[in-house]
Design a protein around this motif. Structure first.
Motif, PDB file in Angstrom:
ATOM      1  N   ASP A 177       0.834  -1.215   0.000  1.00 45.75           N
ATOM      2  CA  ASP A 177       0.000   0.000   0.000  1.00 45.75           C
ATOM      3  C   ASP A 177       0.863   1.256   0.000  1.00 45.75           C
ATOM      4  N   ILE A 178       1.977   1.216   0.733  1.00 47.23           N
ATOM      5  CA  ILE A 178       2.883   2.366   0.763  1.00 47.23           C
ATOM      6  C   ILE A 178       3.475   2.592  -0.625  1.00 47.23           C
ATOM      7  N   ARG A 179       3.831   1.528  -1.318  1.00 46.55           N
ATOM      8  CA  ARG A 179       4.367   1.657  -2.674  1.00 46.55           C
ATOM      9  C   ARG A 179       3.367   2.333  -3.591  1.00 46.55           C
ATOM     10  N   VAL A 180       2.103   1.935  -3.485  1.00 51.73           N
ATOM     11  CA  VAL A 180       1.080   2.508  -4.357  1.00 51.73           C
ATOM     12  C   VAL A 180       0.860   3.989  -4.046  1.00 51.73           C
ATOM     13  N   ALA A 181       0.856   4.332  -2.750  1.00 54.34           N
ATOM     14  CA  ALA A 181       0.537   5.700  -2.325  1.00 54.34           C
ATOM     15  C   ALA A 181       1.788   6.522  -2.043  1.00 54.34           C
ATOM     16  N   ARG A 182       2.930   6.128  -2.589  1.00 55.51           N
ATOM     17  CA  ARG A 182       4.175   6.804  -2.229  1.00 55.51           C
ATOM     18  C   ARG A 182       4.180   8.278  -2.603  1.00 55.51           C
ATOM     19  N   GLU A 183       3.566   8.650  -3.707  1.00 53.69           N
ATOM     20  CA  GLU A 183       3.564  10.059  -4.101  1.00 53.69           C
ATOM     21  C   GLU A 183       2.720  10.894  -3.140  1.00 53.69           C
ATOM     22  N   LEU A 184       1.599  10.355  -2.674  1.00 52.86           N
ATOM     23  CA  LEU A 184       0.769  11.073  -1.713  1.00 52.86           C
ATOM     24  C   LEU A 184       1.451  11.165  -0.364  1.00 52.86           C
ATOM     25  N   LEU A 185       2.248  10.180  -0.028  1.00 54.94           N
ATOM     26  CA  LEU A 185       2.968  10.194   1.252  1.00 54.94           C
ATOM     27  C   LEU A 185       4.229  11.043   1.191  1.00 54.94           C
ATOM     28  N   GLY A 186       4.716  11.312  -0.010  1.00 43.20           N
ATOM     29  CA  GLY A 186       5.942  12.073  -0.156  1.00 43.20           C
ATOM     30  C   GLY A 186       7.190  11.221  -0.192  1.00 43.20           C
ATOM     31  N   ALA A 187       7.035   9.920  -0.352  1.00 45.42           N
ATOM     32  CA  ALA A 187       8.177   9.010  -0.381  1.00 45.42           C
ATOM     33  C   ALA A 187       8.726   8.902  -1.806  1.00 45.42           C
ATOM     34  N   THR A 188       9.941   8.337  -1.898  1.00 46.98           N
ATOM     35  CA  THR A 188      10.581   8.123  -3.192  1.00 46.98           C
ATOM     36  C   THR A 188      10.893   6.647  -3.360  1.00 46.98           C
ATOM     37  N   ASP A 189      11.281   6.270  -4.579  1.00 50.26           N
ATOM     38  CA  ASP A 189      11.592   4.868  -4.813  1.00 50.26           C
ATOM     39  C   ASP A 189      12.819   4.425  -4.011  1.00 50.26           C
ATOM     40  N   ARG A 190      13.808   5.310  -3.860  1.00 48.80           N
ATOM     41  CA  ARG A 190      14.984   4.969  -3.069  1.00 48.80           C
ATOM     42  C   ARG A 190      14.633   4.821  -1.588  1.00 48.80           C
ATOM     43  N   SER A 191      13.804   5.724  -1.084  1.00 49.75           N
ATOM     44  CA  SER A 191      13.426   5.623   0.332  1.00 49.75           C
ATOM     45  C   SER A 191      12.625   4.347   0.599  1.00 49.75           C
ATOM     46  N   LEU A 192      11.814   3.918  -0.379  1.00 52.66           N
ATOM     47  CA  LEU A 192      11.063   2.678  -0.198  1.00 52.66           C
ATOM     48  C   LEU A 192      11.983   1.468  -0.234  1.00 52.66           C
ATOM     49  N   ALA A 193      13.077   1.563  -0.982  1.00 51.95           N
ATOM     50  CA  ALA A 193      14.053   0.472  -0.958  1.00 51.95           C
ATOM     51  C   ALA A 193      14.667   0.332   0.432  1.00 51.95           C
ATOM     52  N   ILE A 194      14.905   1.455   1.104  1.00 48.02           N
ATOM     53  CA  ILE A 194      15.424   1.413   2.471  1.00 48.02           C
ATOM     54  C   ILE A 194      14.364   0.886   3.432  1.00 48.02           C
ATOM     55  N   LEU A 195      13.116   1.314   3.258  1.00 50.84           N
ATOM     56  CA  LEU A 195      12.040   0.809   4.124  1.00 50.84           C
ATOM     57  C   LEU A 195      11.875  -0.687   3.967  1.00 50.84           C
ATOM     58  N   ASN A 196      11.967  -1.172   2.734  1.00 49.22           N
ATOM     59  CA  ASN A 196      11.904  -2.617   2.494  1.00 49.22           C
ATOM     60  C   ASN A 196      13.019  -3.341   3.252  1.00 49.22           C
ATOM     61  N   ALA A 197      14.226  -2.761   3.238  1.00 52.66           N
ATOM     62  CA  ALA A 197      15.343  -3.373   3.967  1.00 52.66           C
ATOM     63  C   ALA A 197      15.098  -3.336   5.466  1.00 52.66           C
ATOM     64  N   LEU A 198      14.553  -2.233   5.982  1.00 51.66           N
ATOM     65  CA  LEU A 198      14.281  -2.146   7.420  1.00 51.66           C
ATOM     66  C   LEU A 198      13.263  -3.192   7.859  1.00 51.66           C
ATOM     67  N   LEU A 199      12.248  -3.421   7.027  1.00 54.69           N
ATOM     68  CA  LEU A 199      11.233  -4.420   7.384  1.00 54.69           C
ATOM     69  C   LEU A 199      11.820  -5.823   7.442  1.00 54.69           C
ATOM     70  N   THR A 200      12.853  -6.082   6.646  1.00 57.31           N
ATOM     71  CA  THR A 200      13.465  -7.416   6.685  1.00 57.31           C
ATOM     72  C   THR A 200      14.211  -7.663   7.985  1.00 57.31           C
ATOM     73  N   PHE A 201      14.560  -6.610   8.694  1.00 56.22           N
ATOM     74  CA  PHE A 201      15.263  -6.797   9.968  1.00 56.22           C
ATOM     75  C   PHE A 201      14.312  -7.106  11.115  1.00 56.22           C
ATOM     76  N   HIS A 202      13.019  -6.929  10.890  1.00 58.06           N
ATOM     77  CA  HIS A 202      12.056  -7.342  11.916  1.00 58.06           C
ATOM     78  C   HIS A 202      11.688  -8.795  11.665  1.00 58.06           C
ATOM     79  N   PRO A 203      11.893  -9.681  12.633  1.00 60.03           N
ATOM     80  CA  PRO A 203      11.741 -11.119  12.374  1.00 60.03           C
ATOM     81  C   PRO A 203      10.316 -11.565  12.089  1.00 60.03           C
TER      82      PRO A 203
END
Length: 438
Positions: A43-69
């Motif tokens: 959902d964040i990927r779809v709404a990234r422009e409304l949230l103000g996120a970028t494709d690079r920042s979402l790549a970091i968020l994806n990596a952060l989520l992988t650190f949560h078991p």
């Protein structure tokens, strides 16, 4: 036990009211809230422009989520992850450290994560005797849980907008197709009307459409096209009813579309070699002795400058722009689609467009442009017609007019001169044009 939760960033990074408000939103997560981390990330990927996120920042968020078991993120759990920059860079496909820090700041500004910085800025977790985590410093993912419903609504709004935009573009395509084909039908069937003016109205509406138009503009243009389409259809239907009173589809005395595409009784075929055709056709009798080379676009535009008025922005830079302008000139000259189609098949698209441009240049001297084009097409079938002498004749006429204008300017009493467009042909070509004709 140490229980203070840091809210301010480490180092020189300032604290803002926006960060405080986002931290307050993170605390608003319900203890019983449970979200699937990859579903909310989609959902964040779809709404990234409304949230103000970028494709690079979402790549970091994806990596952060992988650190949560855990796959599920709950409101009552500790959702702080503490990877080092090196670990984040590795899981973010080798993103540079400076880029990493910049886009982490973007995630913080978007309110998707909260910094939990330690006194020295390092990220780590302190565990108790039983192995449970007592204090963690790093990135808090709890805003994702708190804003899961909001993010889902934003993603749904994006889906709705994309669907509406897709529907608007489909409607635009259908209206454009209907209008163009109905204009061609009106010209082909000799329906009374100023079809050149209708074509210009259509082009004026389409000219308001930029390369990347918002949905609102597309819908507004569709409304104007719908009105024009309705008017054209009313004219065609009225003419059809007048031609076939009381007729139905199964018993029709005359169908709208001719069963014979090129009837011999058509006025275009009834065209005879009149004076207006002789002005150019007479110069093409020695076609076989002409040089076998293509005409440069610049020379054609020097000979036929009026075609620029039909080009978008008034500029013709490539042959494709020239062909598009010729397509607009056809209905304004009253040439039927069948005559134009035959000319393109015999002469080729480029030479047919050059012929049409020359006819448009001399539109005031040609009474029956459709018949004239058919006559030239017939001569081209017999290899008795070439665009080269046609263009040269127009160039010579412009050169003569240019000389006459210069003489008039020199003899003017007030000495004022009016700047006129000059022919940009080469010196050798101009010299050959100045030679007396035999």
């Amino acid at each position: 036990m140490f229980s203070h939760i840091t809210t301010t960033p480490f180092g020189r990074r300032p604290m803002t009211l926006g960060q405080i408000s986002k931290q307050m939103a993170a605390k608003a997560a319900k203890p019983d809230a449970v979200v699937h981390k990859w579903q909310v990330f989609q959902d964040i990927r779809v709404a990234r422009e409304l949230l103000g996120a970028t494709d690079r920042s979402l790549a970091i968020l994806n990596a952060l989520l992988t650190f949560h078991p855990e796959t599920a993120l709950t409101g009552d759990a500790e959702l702080v992850v503490w990877p080092s920059n090196e670990q984040l860079m590795a899981r973010a496909n080798g993103m540079p450290a400076t880029t990493l820090r910049r886009h982490i700041a973007v995630l913080v500004d978007c309110g998707l994560i909260v910094r939990r910085d330690s006194p020295n800025g390092k990220r780590f977790a302190r565990k108790g005797r039983g192995g449970e985590i007592e204090q963690a410093y790093g990135f808090d993912l709890s805003p994702i849980v708190a804003r899961a419903e909001e993010i889902k609504d934003l993603a749904e709004a994006v889906h709705v907008e994309k669907k509406a935009f897709r529907v608007a573009k489909e409607r635009l395509t259908l209206l454009r197709r209907d209008i163009v084909k109905m204009i061609d039908a009106g010209i082909e069937e000799r329906v009374p009307g100023n079809w050149g003016r209708v074509q210009q109205t259509y082009q004026a509406i389409i000219g308001r459409l930029p390369r990347a138009a918002p949905r609102q503009l597309v819908e507004a243009i569709c409304l104007d096209l719908q009105d024009l389409c309705t008017q054209i259809r009313d004219v065609l239907e009225s003419f059809a009813k007048a031609q076939n009173p009381g007729a139905n589809e199964s018993h029709s005395g005359r169908h709208i579309q001719n069963s014979k595409p090129d009837p011999l009784s058509e006025s275009e075929h009834g065209f005879s070699k009149s004076d207006e055709a002789a002005a150019i056709v007479a110069e093409t009798d020695n076609v076989r002795s002409l040089p076998k080379r293509e005409l440069p676009l610049g020379i054609v535009l020097d000979a036929c400058p009026n075609l620029r008025d039909l080009a978008q922005g008034g500029e013709i830079r490539h042959w494709r722009d020239f062909l598009a302008a010729a397509e607009l000139a056809r209905p304004s000259l009253g040439i039927s689609p069948s005559a134009w189609r035959e000319a393109r098949e015999v002469m080729g698209e480029q030479h047919a467009a050059i012929t049409l441009a020359a006819m448009y240049q001399r539109a005031g001297q040609i009474n029956n442009a459709g018949g004239y084009l058919r006559s030239l097409t017939d001569r081209a079938k017999e290899e008795k017609f070439s665009t080269w002498p046609m263009v040269m004749a127009l160039l010579r006429a412009r050169l003569d007019a240019q000389k006459a204008g210069a003489v008039e300017e020199g003899s003017a009493e007030d000495g004022a001169s009016v700047e006129k467009p000059r022919i940009q042909a080469s010196a050798s070509l101009l010299k050959s044009l100045q030679k007396p004709r035999p």
